[in-house]
Design a protein around this motif. Structure first.
Motif, short mmCIF file in Angstrom:
data_model
loop_
_atom_site.label_atom_id
_atom_site.label_comp_id
_atom_site.label_asym_id
_atom_site.label_seq_id
_atom_site.Cartn_x
_atom_site.Cartn_y
_atom_site.Cartn_z
N PHE A 22 -59.22 95.28 -9.61
CA PHE A 22 -59.91 96.61 -9.29
C PHE A 22 -61.19 96.67 -9.99
O PHE A 22 -61.19 96.51 -11.36
CB PHE A 22 -58.97 97.74 -9.45
CG PHE A 22 -57.72 97.85 -8.62
CD1 PHE A 22 -57.33 96.76 -7.72
CD2 PHE A 22 -56.58 98.71 -8.93
CE1 PHE A 22 -56.27 96.67 -6.86
CE2 PHE A 22 -55.57 98.53 -8.19
CZ PHE A 22 -55.40 97.56 -7.23
N ARG A 23 -62.37 97.52 -9.59
CA ARG A 23 -63.32 97.93 -10.17
C ARG A 23 -63.47 99.46 -10.25
O ARG A 23 -63.23 99.90 -9.17
CB ARG A 23 -64.70 97.07 -9.36
CG ARG A 23 -64.81 95.65 -9.63
CD ARG A 23 -65.90 95.05 -8.93
NE ARG A 23 -67.34 95.76 -9.10
CZ ARG A 23 -67.89 95.48 -9.98
NH1 ARG A 23 -67.45 94.56 -11.35
NH2 ARG A 23 -69.16 96.25 -10.36
N GLN A 79 -73.11 100.61 -6.66
CA GLN A 79 -72.22 99.47 -7.41
C GLN A 79 -71.06 99.34 -6.50
O GLN A 79 -70.77 100.17 -5.70
CB GLN A 79 -71.81 100.18 -8.38
CG GLN A 79 -73.00 100.84 -9.61
CD GLN A 79 -73.86 99.65 -9.69
OE1 GLN A 79 -73.50 98.66 -10.50
NE2 GLN A 79 -75.37 99.96 -9.69
N LYS A 80 -70.48 98.06 -6.58
CA LYS A 80 -69.41 97.83 -5.86
C LYS A 80 -68.15 98.49 -6.55
O LYS A 80 -67.63 97.34 -7.08
CB LYS A 80 -69.21 96.32 -5.38
CG LYS A 80 -70.32 95.83 -4.57
CD LYS A 80 -70.15 94.22 -4.17
CE LYS A 80 -71.33 93.73 -3.27
NZ LYS A 80 -71.83 94.59 -2.10
N VAL A 81 -67.61 99.45 -6.54
CA VAL A 81 -66.53 100.13 -7.34
C VAL A 81 -65.47 100.47 -6.00
O VAL A 81 -65.84 100.86 -5.05
CB VAL A 81 -67.03 101.21 -8.13
CG1 VAL A 81 -67.78 100.73 -9.16
CG2 VAL A 81 -67.43 102.35 -7.42
N ASP A 82 -64.28 100.37 -6.62
CA ASP A 82 -63.15 100.71 -5.74
C ASP A 82 -62.75 102.15 -5.94
O ASP A 82 -61.89 102.82 -4.96
CB ASP A 82 -61.96 100.10 -6.15
CG ASP A 82 -62.16 98.26 -5.88
OD1 ASP A 82 -62.67 97.96 -4.49
OD2 ASP A 82 -62.07 97.26 -6.69
N ALA A 83 -63.12 102.68 -7.15
CA ALA A 83 -62.61 104.15 -7.26
C ALA A 83 -63.89 104.53 -8.32
O ALA A 83 -64.38 104.07 -9.27
CB ALA A 83 -61.33 104.28 -7.77
N VAL A 84 -63.92 105.94 -8.21
CA VAL A 84 -64.81 106.57 -9.35
C VAL A 84 -64.07 107.68 -9.98
O VAL A 84 -63.37 108.42 -9.39
CB VAL A 84 -66.08 107.21 -8.78
CG1 VAL A 84 -66.89 107.86 -9.82
CG2 VAL A 84 -67.05 106.01 -8.34
N ILE A 85 -64.38 107.67 -11.39
CA ILE A 85 -63.45 108.65 -12.11
C ILE A 85 -64.61 109.83 -12.69
O ILE A 85 -65.55 109.06 -13.29
CB ILE A 85 -62.72 108.28 -13.31
CG1 ILE A 85 -61.48 107.42 -13.09
CG2 ILE A 85 -62.21 109.32 -14.19
CD1 ILE A 85 -60.87 106.55 -14.03
#
Ligand SMILES: Nc1c(NC[C@H](O)[C@H](O)[C@H](O)CO)[nH]c(=O)[nH]c1=O
Ligand SMILES: CC(=O)[C@@H](O)COP(=O)(O)O
Length: 160
Positions: A22-23, A79-85
């Motif tokens: 995961f990213r 950005q190729k992210v799967d989730a952001v916090i």
């Protein structure tokens, strides 16, 4: 259940999906940075503890919680992210500004969850006092950053 009855840092790794593939993006508000740095530490330590690779976590800073929505949106779009916090600490002052910042930030982050395919986790403390913020960012009630990291992993895994 109020936070006082639930430690924010307690999780059972056996129930958490492995985050090795995961990213994650983490957007951190600079307002009340002693608090937001504590939340960030809770989040990054938990992500790594659950298998995430350090190179798969991107951190950006924004001036305040009100800017978390834009920062998360830009993170998702570039950005190729799967989730952001989204990490912030809003502490009540003398005026109504607290209410407006909290409401706008919560609504903005919810709008991203509805309007994009990338989960954005609401890791924003909205406290009446600094003591309440300290207690929830690695103090007696645990760390909301830990809770947010677990939520991010579970949301990425959802439907996989
Ligand atoms: N008072 C707090 C703020 N205020 C700043 C806003 O978030 C925003 O950066 C400003 O209004 C410019 O748009 N932000 C926090 O995160 N926490 C606070 O307690
Ligand atoms: C949440 C805020 O913006 C707040 O801390 C600002 O303080 P004040 O309401 O006293 O201006």
């Amino acid at each position: 259940m109020a936070t006082v009855n639930k430690n924010l840092s307690v999780y059972d790794k056996a129930t958490i999906p492995n985050a090795k593939d995961f990213r994650f993006g983490i957007v951190v508000s600079e307002w009340n940075d002693t608090i937001t740095e504590g939340l960030y530490q809770g989040a990054i330590e938990t992500l790594l503890d659950c298998g995430a690779k350090e190179e798969n976590v991107i951190r950006w800073n924004v001036p305040g919680s009100f800017e978390l929505t834009y920062g998360a949106k830009k993170m998702i779009n570039t950005q190729k992210v799967d989730a952001v916090i989204a990490i912030g600490s809003v502490i009540k002052g003398e005026t109504m500004h607290f209410e407006f910042v909290c409401e706008a930030t919560a609504q903005g982050i919810m709008d991203l969850n509805v309007g994009t395919d990338t989960p954005v986790i609401f890791c924003v403390l909205t406290d009446n006092t600094m003591d309440q913020a300290i207690a929830r960012s690695g103090g007696e009630h645990g760390n909301k950053g830990t809770e947010a990291a677990i939520a991010a992993i579970k949301m990425v895994h959802l439907g996989r």
